[in-house]
Design a protein around this motif. Structure first.
Motif, PDB file in Angstrom:
ATOM      1  N   MET A   1       0.202  -1.479   0.200  1.00 42.99           N
ATOM      2  CA  MET A   1       0.357  -0.263  -0.325  1.00 42.99           C
ATOM      3  C   MET A   1       0.460   1.334   0.465  1.00 42.99           C
ATOM      4  O   MET A   1       1.121   2.327  -0.846  1.00 42.99           O
ATOM      5  CB  MET A   1      -0.917   0.386   1.298  1.00 42.99           C
ATOM      6  CG  MET A   1      -1.164   0.953   1.597  1.00 42.99           C
ATOM      7  SD  MET A   1      -3.320   1.223   1.612  1.00 42.99           S
ATOM      8  CE  MET A   1      -3.735   2.609   1.937  1.00 42.99           C
ATOM      9  N   PHE A   2       1.892   1.337   1.683  1.00 42.32           N
ATOM     10  CA  PHE A   2       2.589   2.523   1.239  1.00 42.32           C
ATOM     11  C   PHE A   2       3.298   2.615  -0.303  1.00 42.32           C
ATOM     12  O   PHE A   2       3.868   3.499  -0.287  1.00 42.32           O
ATOM     13  CB  PHE A   2       3.549   2.803   2.149  1.00 42.32           C
ATOM     14  CG  PHE A   2       2.473   2.617   3.336  1.00 42.32           C
ATOM     15  CD1 PHE A   2       1.822   4.326   3.464  1.00 42.32           C
ATOM     16  CD2 PHE A   2       2.270   2.143   4.328  1.00 42.32           C
ATOM     17  CE1 PHE A   2       1.077   3.919   4.588  1.00 42.32           C
ATOM     18  CE2 PHE A   2       0.962   1.995   5.633  1.00 42.32           C
ATOM     19  CZ  PHE A   2       1.132   3.190   5.706  1.00 42.32           C
ATOM     20  N   GLU A   3       4.331   1.640  -0.802  1.00 46.16           N
ATOM     21  CA  GLU A   3       4.746   1.835  -1.956  1.00 46.16           C
ATOM     22  C   GLU A   3       3.782   2.042  -3.136  1.00 46.16           C
ATOM     23  O   GLU A   3       4.823   2.933  -4.126  1.00 46.16           O
ATOM     24  CB  GLU A   3       5.164  -0.188  -2.329  1.00 46.16           C
ATOM     25  CG  GLU A   3       5.591  -0.628  -1.294  1.00 46.16           C
ATOM     26  CD  GLU A   3       5.798  -0.776  -0.525  1.00 46.16           C
ATOM     27  OE1 GLU A   3       3.304  -1.217  -0.773  1.00 46.16           O
ATOM     28  OE2 GLU A   3       5.820  -1.350   0.515  1.00 46.16           O
ATOM     29  N   ASN A   4       2.582   2.190  -2.895  1.00 47.41           N
ATOM     30  CA  ASN A   4       2.642   2.945  -4.276  1.00 47.41           C
ATOM     31  C   ASN A   4       1.889   5.431  -3.981  1.00 47.41           C
ATOM     32  O   ASN A   4       2.106   4.726  -4.895  1.00 47.41           O
ATOM     33  CB  ASN A   4       0.769   2.205  -4.162  1.00 47.41           C
ATOM     34  CG  ASN A   4       0.761   1.100  -4.859  1.00 47.41           C
ATOM     35  OD1 ASN A   4       1.252   0.710  -5.309  1.00 47.41           O
ATOM     36  ND2 ASN A   4      -0.357   0.412  -4.671  1.00 47.41           N
ATOM     37  N   ILE A   5       1.764   5.137  -2.510  1.00 48.84           N
ATOM     38  CA  ILE A   5       1.616   6.254  -2.586  1.00 48.84           C
ATOM     39  C   ILE A   5       3.337   7.210  -2.816  1.00 48.84           C
ATOM     40  O   ILE A   5       3.642   7.972  -3.071  1.00 48.84           O
ATOM     41  CB  ILE A   5       1.597   6.413  -1.184  1.00 48.84           C
ATOM     42  CG1 ILE A   5       0.027   5.529  -0.709  1.00 48.84           C
ATOM     43  CG2 ILE A   5       1.505   7.665   0.103  1.00 48.84           C
ATOM     44  CD1 ILE A   5       0.067   5.873   0.913  1.00 48.84           C
ATOM     45  N   TRP A   6       4.484   5.972  -1.893  1.00 48.55           N
ATOM     46  CA  TRP A   6       5.735   6.644  -1.995  1.00 48.55           C
ATOM     47  C   TRP A   6       5.917   6.578  -3.918  1.00 48.55           C
ATOM     48  O   TRP A   6       6.471   7.385  -3.976  1.00 48.55           O
ATOM     49  CB  TRP A   6       6.333   5.633  -1.502  1.00 48.55           C
ATOM     50  CG  TRP A   6       7.033   6.695  -0.046  1.00 48.55           C
ATOM     51  CD1 TRP A   6       6.526   5.477   1.094  1.00 48.55           C
ATOM     52  CD2 TRP A   6       7.490   7.628   0.879  1.00 48.55           C
ATOM     53  NE1 TRP A   6       5.892   5.961   1.867  1.00 48.55           N
ATOM     54  CE2 TRP A   6       6.838   7.431   1.883  1.00 48.55           C
ATOM     55  CE3 TRP A   6       7.464   8.518  -0.056  1.00 48.55           C
ATOM     56  CZ2 TRP A   6       7.384   8.074   2.749  1.00 48.55           C
ATOM     57  CZ3 TRP A   6       8.143   9.841   1.051  1.00 48.55           C
ATOM     58  CH2 TRP A   6       7.804   9.492   1.991  1.00 48.55           C
ATOM     59  N   GLY A   7       5.449   5.786  -4.621  1.00 50.66           N
ATOM     60  CA  GLY A   7       5.809   6.124  -5.727  1.00 50.66           C
ATOM     61  C   GLY A   7       5.125   7.289  -6.575  1.00 50.66           C
ATOM     62  O   GLY A   7       5.468   7.772  -7.334  1.00 50.66           O
ATOM     63  N   PHE A   8       3.594   7.832  -6.407  1.00 52.59           N
ATOM     64  CA  PHE A   8       3.377   9.120  -6.710  1.00 52.59           C
ATOM     65  C   PHE A   8       4.043   9.953  -6.586  1.00 52.59           C
ATOM     66  O   PHE A   8       3.904  10.956  -6.497  1.00 52.59           O
ATOM     67  CB  PHE A   8       1.538   8.544  -5.663  1.00 52.59           C
ATOM     68  CG  PHE A   8       0.972   9.915  -7.092  1.00 52.59           C
ATOM     69  CD1 PHE A   8       0.813  10.413  -7.950  1.00 52.59           C
ATOM     70  CD2 PHE A   8       0.869  11.407  -5.399  1.00 52.59           C
ATOM     71  CE1 PHE A   8       0.233  11.602  -8.203  1.00 52.59           C
ATOM     72  CE2 PHE A   8       0.195  12.123  -5.323  1.00 52.59           C
ATOM     73  CZ  PHE A   8       0.135  12.311  -6.902  1.00 52.59           C
ATOM     74  N   VAL A   9       4.318   9.377  -5.337  1.00 52.80           N
ATOM     75  CA  VAL A   9       4.960  11.148  -4.401  1.00 52.80           C
ATOM     76  C   VAL A   9       6.155  11.585  -4.962  1.00 52.80           C
ATOM     77  O   VAL A   9       6.584  12.455  -4.960  1.00 52.80           O
ATOM     78  CB  VAL A   9       5.487  11.008  -2.849  1.00 52.80           C
ATOM     79  CG1 VAL A   9       6.374  11.595  -2.393  1.00 52.80           C
ATOM     80  CG2 VAL A   9       4.170  10.870  -1.879  1.00 52.80           C
ATOM     81  N   ILE A  10       7.230  10.148  -5.291  1.00 51.85           N
ATOM     82  CA  ILE A  10       8.684  10.563  -6.002  1.00 51.85           C
ATOM     83  C   ILE A  10       8.430  11.112  -7.604  1.00 51.85           C
ATOM     84  O   ILE A  10       9.267  11.752  -7.923  1.00 51.85           O
ATOM     85  CB  ILE A  10       9.677   8.673  -5.816  1.00 51.85           C
ATOM     86  CG1 ILE A  10       9.280   8.511  -3.969  1.00 51.85           C
ATOM     87  CG2 ILE A  10      10.569   9.243  -6.281  1.00 51.85           C
ATOM     88  CD1 ILE A  10      10.570   7.548  -4.138  1.00 51.85           C
ATOM     89  N   ILE A  11       7.311   9.928  -8.129  1.00 54.55           N
ATOM     90  CA  ILE A  11       7.135  10.585  -9.521  1.00 54.55           C
ATOM     91  C   ILE A  11       6.755  11.823  -9.637  1.00 54.55           C
ATOM     92  O   ILE A  11       6.607  12.920 -10.531  1.00 54.55           O
ATOM     93  CB  ILE A  11       6.699   9.510 -10.578  1.00 54.55           C
ATOM     94  CG1 ILE A  11       8.064   8.479 -10.625  1.00 54.55           C
ATOM     95  CG2 ILE A  11       6.409   9.888 -11.759  1.00 54.55           C
ATOM     96  CD1 ILE A  11       7.403   7.542 -10.510  1.00 54.55           C
ATOM     97  N   GLY A  12       5.243  11.839  -9.505  1.00 50.90           N
ATOM     98  CA  GLY A  12       4.363  12.894  -9.557  1.00 50.90           C
ATOM     99  C   GLY A  12       4.799  14.248  -8.525  1.00 50.90           C
ATOM    100  O   GLY A  12       4.402  15.302  -9.398  1.00 50.90           O
TER     101      GLY A  12
END
Length: 61
Positions: A1-12
């Motif tokens: 779950m948190f992996e998806n959020i961090w991916g968005f934060v890092i890329i988005g």
């Protein structure tokens, strides 16, 4: 779950930041009329300050 959020934060995050900076740079420009008015007002203020300096005897020129 948190992996998806961090991916968005890092890329988005950087993409969103770049978009906000580009928008601010394109919408924070003066029109030609505003630039002329600003330049005229600045020159007037400088002239008034120079006159006050001459009256006080503190004119460096």
């Amino acid at each position: 779950m948190f992996e998806n959020i961090w991916g968005f934060v890092i890329i988005g995050g950087p993409i969103l930041l770049a978009g906000a900076l580009i928008w601010a740079m394109t919408h924070n420009r003066l029109s030609k009329r505003q630039q002329r008015e600003s330049e005229g007002a600045t020159k007037q203020l400088y002239a008034e300050q120079a006159e006050q300096d001459r009256e006080r005897g503190t004119d460096p020129g």
